[in-house]
Design a protein around this motif. Structure first.
Motif, mmCIF file in Angstrom:
data_model
loop_
_atom_site.group_PDB
_atom_site.id
_atom_site.type_symbol
_atom_site.label_atom_id
_atom_site.label_comp_id
_atom_site.label_asym_id
_atom_site.label_seq_id
_atom_site.Cartn_x
_atom_site.Cartn_y
_atom_site.Cartn_z
ATOM 1 N N ARG A 67 15.689 -6.050 -5.660
ATOM 2 C CA ARG A 67 15.777 -4.680 -5.127
ATOM 3 C C ARG A 67 14.683 -4.430 -4.097
ATOM 4 O O ARG A 67 14.913 -3.794 -3.074
ATOM 5 C CB ARG A 67 15.699 -3.664 -6.272
ATOM 6 N N LYS A 68 13.502 -4.944 -4.354
ATOM 7 C CA LYS A 68 12.404 -4.762 -3.393
ATOM 8 C C LYS A 68 12.707 -5.495 -2.086
ATOM 9 O O LYS A 68 12.373 -5.011 -1.003
ATOM 10 C CB LYS A 68 11.079 -5.202 -3.997
ATOM 11 N N ILE A 69 13.349 -6.649 -2.180
ATOM 12 C CA ILE A 69 13.751 -7.361 -0.963
ATOM 13 C C ILE A 69 14.762 -6.528 -0.179
ATOM 14 O O ILE A 69 14.701 -6.460 1.050
ATOM 15 C CB ILE A 69 14.292 -8.766 -1.291
ATOM 16 N N GLU A 70 15.671 -5.875 -0.881
ATOM 17 C CA GLU A 70 16.618 -4.985 -0.192
ATOM 18 C C GLU A 70 15.879 -3.891 0.570
ATOM 19 O O GLU A 70 16.230 -3.568 1.703
ATOM 20 C CB GLU A 70 17.584 -4.355 -1.193
ATOM 21 N N LEU A 71 14.840 -3.345 -0.039
ATOM 22 C CA LEU A 71 14.047 -2.303 0.625
ATOM 23 C C LEU A 71 13.260 -2.870 1.805
ATOM 24 O O LEU A 71 13.198 -2.253 2.873
ATOM 25 C CB LEU A 71 13.110 -1.628 -0.375
ATOM 26 N N LEU A 72 12.658 -4.045 1.607
ATOM 27 C CA LEU A 72 11.909 -4.669 2.708
ATOM 28 C C LEU A 72 12.818 -5.045 3.868
ATOM 29 O O LEU A 72 12.385 -5.069 5.018
ATOM 30 C CB LEU A 72 11.150 -5.896 2.197
ATOM 31 N N ALA A 73 14.072 -5.318 3.565
ATOM 32 C CA ALA A 73 15.032 -5.680 4.613
ATOM 33 C C ALA A 73 15.394 -4.488 5.486
ATOM 34 O O ALA A 73 16.091 -4.651 6.496
ATOM 35 C CB ALA A 73 16.279 -6.294 3.992
ATOM 36 N N GLU A 74 14.886 -3.299 5.145
ATOM 37 C CA GLU A 74 15.044 -2.150 6.039
ATOM 38 C C GLU A 74 14.125 -2.279 7.251
ATOM 39 O O GLU A 74 14.341 -1.616 8.262
ATOM 40 C CB GLU A 74 14.793 -0.850 5.286
ATOM 41 N N PHE A 75 13.091 -3.112 7.139
ATOM 42 C CA PHE A 75 12.314 -3.485 8.326
ATOM 43 C C PHE A 75 13.228 -4.324 9.214
ATOM 44 O O PHE A 75 14.292 -4.774 8.781
ATOM 45 C CB PHE A 75 11.125 -4.377 7.932
ATOM 46 N N ASP A 76 12.796 -4.577 10.444
ATOM 47 C CA ASP A 76 13.504 -5.572 11.249
ATOM 48 C C ASP A 76 13.282 -6.920 10.585
ATOM 49 O O ASP A 76 12.152 -7.239 10.196
ATOM 50 C CB ASP A 76 12.970 -5.603 12.681
ATOM 51 N N VAL A 77 14.336 -7.699 10.448
ATOM 52 C CA VAL A 77 14.235 -9.012 9.823
ATOM 53 C C VAL A 77 14.515 -10.075 10.882
ATOM 54 O O VAL A 77 15.615 -10.125 11.434
ATOM 55 C CB VAL A 77 15.207 -9.170 8.633
ATOM 56 N N ALA A 78 13.498 -10.885 11.161
ATOM 57 C CA ALA A 78 13.615 -11.948 12.160
ATOM 58 C C ALA A 78 14.086 -13.235 11.492
ATOM 59 O O ALA A 78 13.657 -13.560 10.386
ATOM 60 C CB ALA A 78 12.260 -12.170 12.833
ATOM 61 N N ALA A 79 14.975 -13.929 12.176
ATOM 62 C CA ALA A 79 15.507 -15.197 11.667
ATOM 63 C C ALA A 79 15.222 -16.281 12.703
ATOM 64 O O ALA A 79 15.942 -16.406 13.688
ATOM 65 C CB ALA A 79 17.007 -15.078 11.406
ATOM 66 N N PRO A 80 14.150 -17.046 12.502
ATOM 67 C CA PRO A 80 13.803 -18.072 13.483
ATOM 68 C C PRO A 80 14.872 -19.150 13.585
ATOM 69 O O PRO A 80 15.545 -19.465 12.608
ATOM 70 C CB PRO A 80 12.484 -18.640 12.969
ATOM 71 N N GLY A 81 14.999 -19.690 14.786
ATOM 72 C CA GLY A 81 15.940 -20.777 15.032
ATOM 73 C C GLY A 81 15.206 -22.079 15.304
ATOM 74 O O GLY A 81 13.969 -22.161 15.201
ATOM 75 N N VAL A 82 15.947 -23.088 15.682
ATOM 76 C CA VAL A 82 15.376 -24.414 15.938
ATOM 77 C C VAL A 82 14.272 -24.356 17.003
ATOM 78 O O VAL A 82 13.206 -24.968 16.818
ATOM 79 C CB VAL A 82 16.478 -25.426 16.306
ATOM 80 N N PRO A 83 14.454 -23.627 18.118
ATOM 81 C CA PRO A 83 13.356 -23.567 19.093
ATOM 82 C C PRO A 83 12.062 -23.001 18.504
ATOM 83 O O PRO A 83 10.962 -23.414 18.877
ATOM 84 C CB PRO A 83 13.903 -22.654 20.198
ATOM 85 N N ASP A 84 12.201 -22.071 17.564
ATOM 86 C CA ASP A 84 11.016 -21.494 16.913
ATOM 87 C C ASP A 84 10.339 -22.511 15.997
ATOM 88 O O ASP A 84 9.112 -22.570 15.923
ATOM 89 C CB ASP A 84 11.408 -20.244 16.119
ATOM 90 N N VAL A 85 11.127 -23.300 15.303
ATOM 91 C CA VAL A 85 10.567 -24.357 14.449
ATOM 92 C C VAL A 85 9.809 -25.362 15.310
ATOM 93 O O VAL A 85 8.688 -25.769 14.970
ATOM 94 C CB VAL A 85 11.676 -25.049 13.624
ATOM 95 N N LEU A 86 10.377 -25.732 16.443
ATOM 96 C CA LEU A 86 9.698 -26.683 17.342
ATOM 97 C C LEU A 86 8.413 -26.078 17.914
ATOM 98 O O LEU A 86 7.381 -26.761 17.996
ATOM 99 C CB LEU A 86 10.643 -27.117 18.462
#
Length: 137
Positions: A67-86
């Motif tokens: 439930r707390k994750i659901e609330l925190l997901a009200e923030f902007d949630v960034a999802a890094p991709g392969v270029p970000d990993v590199l």
């Protein structure tokens, strides 16, 4: 007005840590402030780490943590991709950050954050326009 700010896992975990009341109070205030202002950012990595840490180390019930994750997901949630990993690999190699901290720094930068709230990284260090701030000092 608050700057667009990224939350490292440790700050979110302190919001649930009754053993550290001063840090808990500060973490709750910071989350609430950025929630109201619409300036808080987390990543999928942070949400995952949060769940594992609070359920294992603090004994938070998994349903409550969910439930707390659901609330925190009200923030902007960034999802890094392969270029970000590199790019995180490069930050790790060039600056000596752990890979996971480097990925958080990269994700904060890509999300347009000027501040990264973290207790674990070098305070006041600036990387790619993101300043690391320890909110508990």
């Amino acid at each position: 007005m608050s700057a667009r700010s990224f939350f490292d896992t440790n700050v979110l975990v302190y919001a649930d840590d009754k053993a550290a009341p001063a840090k808990q109070r500060r973490a709750v205030e910071l989350v609430a402030e950025h929630r109201r202002a619409g300036t808080g950012v987390v990543s999928l990595q942070v949400l995952q780490e949060y769940f594992v840490t609070v359920t294992r180390k603090l004994g938070v019930d998994p349903q409550v943590a969910r439930r707390k994750i659901e609330l925190l997901a009200e923030f902007d949630v960034a999802a890094p991709g392969v270029p970000d990993v590199l790019a995180a690999v490069d930050l790790h190699r060039l600056h000596g950050f752990s890979f996971w901290d480097a990925l958080i720094l990269r994700t904060a930068h890509q999300a347009g954050c000027k501040v990264l709230f973290s207790e674990d990284m070098q305070e006041e260090r600036e990387v790619d326009g993101v300043r690391v701030v320890n909110p508990f000092r």
